[in-house]
Write a protein that holds these residues in place. Sequence first.
Motif, PDB file in Angstrom:
ATOM      1  N   UNK A  95      13.664  -7.818 -14.525  1.00 20.05           N
ATOM      2  CA  UNK A  95      13.127  -7.692 -13.163  1.00 20.05           C
ATOM      3  C   UNK A  95      11.770  -8.395 -13.049  1.00 20.05           C
ATOM      4  N   UNK A  96      10.974  -8.277 -14.083  1.00 25.08           N
ATOM      5  CA  UNK A  96       9.666  -8.929 -14.071  1.00 25.08           C
ATOM      6  C   UNK A  96       9.842 -10.443 -13.935  1.00 25.08           C
ATOM      7  N   UNK A  97      10.787 -10.974 -14.702  1.00 26.41           N
ATOM      8  CA  UNK A  97      11.023 -12.411 -14.661  1.00 26.41           C
ATOM      9  C   UNK A  97      11.567 -12.867 -13.308  1.00 26.41           C
ATOM     10  N   UNK A  98      12.420 -12.062 -12.691  1.00 24.92           N
ATOM     11  CA  UNK A  98      13.106 -12.479 -11.470  1.00 24.92           C
ATOM     12  C   UNK A  98      12.378 -12.107 -10.186  1.00 24.92           C
ATOM     13  N   UNK A  99      11.339 -11.298 -10.268  1.00 18.91           N
ATOM     14  CA  UNK A  99      10.589 -10.960  -9.052  1.00 18.91           C
ATOM     15  C   UNK A  99      10.009 -12.252  -8.480  1.00 18.91           C
ATOM     16  N   UNK A 100      10.189 -12.477  -7.176  1.00 18.49           N
ATOM     17  CA  UNK A 100       9.762 -13.756  -6.609  1.00 18.49           C
ATOM     18  C   UNK A 100       8.276 -13.767  -6.319  1.00 18.49           C
ATOM     19  N   UNK A 101       7.659 -12.597  -6.226  1.00 18.75           N
ATOM     20  CA  UNK A 101       6.221 -12.551  -6.010  1.00 18.75           C
ATOM     21  C   UNK A 101       5.809 -12.458  -4.562  1.00 18.75           C
ATOM     22  N   UNK A 102       6.768 -12.406  -3.660  1.00 19.88           N
ATOM     23  CA  UNK A 102       6.410 -12.355  -2.240  1.00 19.88           C
ATOM     24  C   UNK A 102       5.763 -11.008  -1.877  1.00 19.88           C
ATOM     25  N   UNK A 103       6.374  -9.907  -2.322  1.00 19.20           N
ATOM     26  CA  UNK A 103       5.804  -8.591  -2.016  1.00 19.20           C
ATOM     27  C   UNK A 103       4.916  -8.150  -3.173  1.00 19.20           C
ATOM     28  N   UNK A 104       3.701  -7.750  -2.852  1.00 22.62           N
ATOM     29  CA  UNK A 104       2.749  -7.350  -3.892  1.00 22.62           C
ATOM     30  C   UNK A 104       3.262  -6.174  -4.732  1.00 22.62           C
ATOM     31  N   UNK A 105       3.811  -5.127  -4.122  1.00 20.50           N
ATOM     32  CA  UNK A 105       4.246  -3.987  -4.956  1.00 20.50           C
ATOM     33  C   UNK A 105       5.273  -4.382  -6.009  1.00 20.50           C
TER      34      UNK A 105
END
Lengths: 416, 156
Positions: free
Chosen positions: A339-349
């Motif tokens: 999940x860390x790798x695939x989080x796109x970074x758009x939402x801060x939480x």
Amino acid sequence: MIREKRIILRNSGVIDPGSIAEYINAGGYKGLSMALAGTPGKVVEEVVASGLRGRGGAGFPTGTKKQAAAGKDAGTIRYVVCNADEGEPGTFKDKAIMETNPHLLIEGMIIAAYGIDSERGYIYIRGEYYDSINRLQNAISQAYDRGYLGTDILGSGFSFDLEIKPGAGSYLCGEELTMLESLEGKRGYPRIKPPFPAEKGLWGKPTLVNNVETLANLPGIIEHGSAWFRSSGTESTPGTKIFSVCGDVRNPGCYEVDAGVILDDLINDLAGGTRNGKPWKAVLLGGAAGTFVPYSCNDLSLCYERLKERCATLGSGAVIVVGSGRKLIPLMQSILRFFRHESCGKCVPCRIGTTYIHERSLEMPGAGHDPRISILEEMVNHARQMATSSLCPLGQSPILPLETLQRHFSESIATE
Amino acid sequence: MDQQEIFTRFSPDRTNLLAILHALQDNHPQNYLTEESLRAAASYSGVNLSWVYGVAGYYSMFSLEPRGRYIIRVCNSPVCNMMGSAGLIEALGSVLGIGAGETTPDGLFTLEEAECLGICDVAPAMMVNRRVYGNLTRKSLESVLKEFRMMQNERK
């Protein structure tokens, strides 16, 4: 002893997936001819009556999606998009359909398009699925040659063009709105929903987005009728379901069975039981964005209503079996790293949260009994906050495996 | 292949952007997207260079740095990880003398960690360019590498 019930996979290993003639000889494209002989409304009606639910993970009623996409703005351009971005860890059933029975998917897409009056469709396939892309590309060319695609299909006056679009390595693009962003040639960031794709999808037009397995069910529903479809599976989850069973089992693979199959029967009768022959320790149902169940749930019926009652999920149909001797902390770390790798970074939480809970999980092995329990509790709390404050299913997912690990396996995690 | 020849295979429609970038990358012997190719893709697709750069940087299959002729993608997702992929990455790294994300000095291999490749039934698994290898062991890894080294020698 249960057996497979092959409907979607009936041609798999039986006909040459590179030959449209063999598909037609096996009864292929009959559902399409029948659909074209009736009205588009009849197609939608039949799918609604079948009770088919999306096979990609969310289980949304397919007929309702179709009605929504068909009903908006008569006369406007509308699209059909097949979600073939199969990226959920432990899931490989769409690949099996595309590689062994590609024409079934194409037939299903044409039927779906006819139902909502769409003239253009795309199959968005993950970029790593080279074999699926090649097989489907070949099948699409054959379908054009035979008049199943293109203008005036089988003399019906209905026209439909279909193209493959490759992804490029992003789990998030398997989420329907993110997929549409990617199709529009953008970074794979999720959109705010609503509006749902049926209202404003690709290029802002009404768009029907369905999973590969979902679409592959349509030819059978049209050919044999909704009552026939409902004779398989359960009341809430009619039809068959392809489960991809993997992990600590003797015969990992795809198994198509009646939805509602008993978990232990699937593992023992079809997947050959556990590798060490002992009762399994845990099953992760539905992939990384899925739920853990303990062995006491071995009598679970794999359909939406029964799973929901016991706080488990069907998801994409991944069944990841964890054998008796295996530790759960490394598996949990691996899920959180994913999940860390695939989080796109758009939402801060989600951006901060996926990193934080993964880091915390790495501290777990060195901690003692009680500290491990409190780290797990803290991670669950964080994941819950992420679930309520993230835009898309990625940030909403880590809570699923974490909460079920805490509920069923706290003691195992504290002592392993 | 000439870059212009690649563009003729696609209409200048933004739904083709990812496919164009794949084709440009595959066409480069070092398997990456050069600044020149990004500029060409941007002008062909009618978007800014920053747009294309953003897209190329987002998706994990695209690289903005030169890579080896053969890209080894070892799946390190939960199922493969459970079946021992971490040991495979380590073993590959020590045989090749590189870490994940690096390229061998002879430009032959790049080692990458990949997310689920959808081949969990034969975990632990990997892909080398377009070919899939499953049920891997340290021993079978070495024979795969040998196969590619031999192919390379034949090319010479």
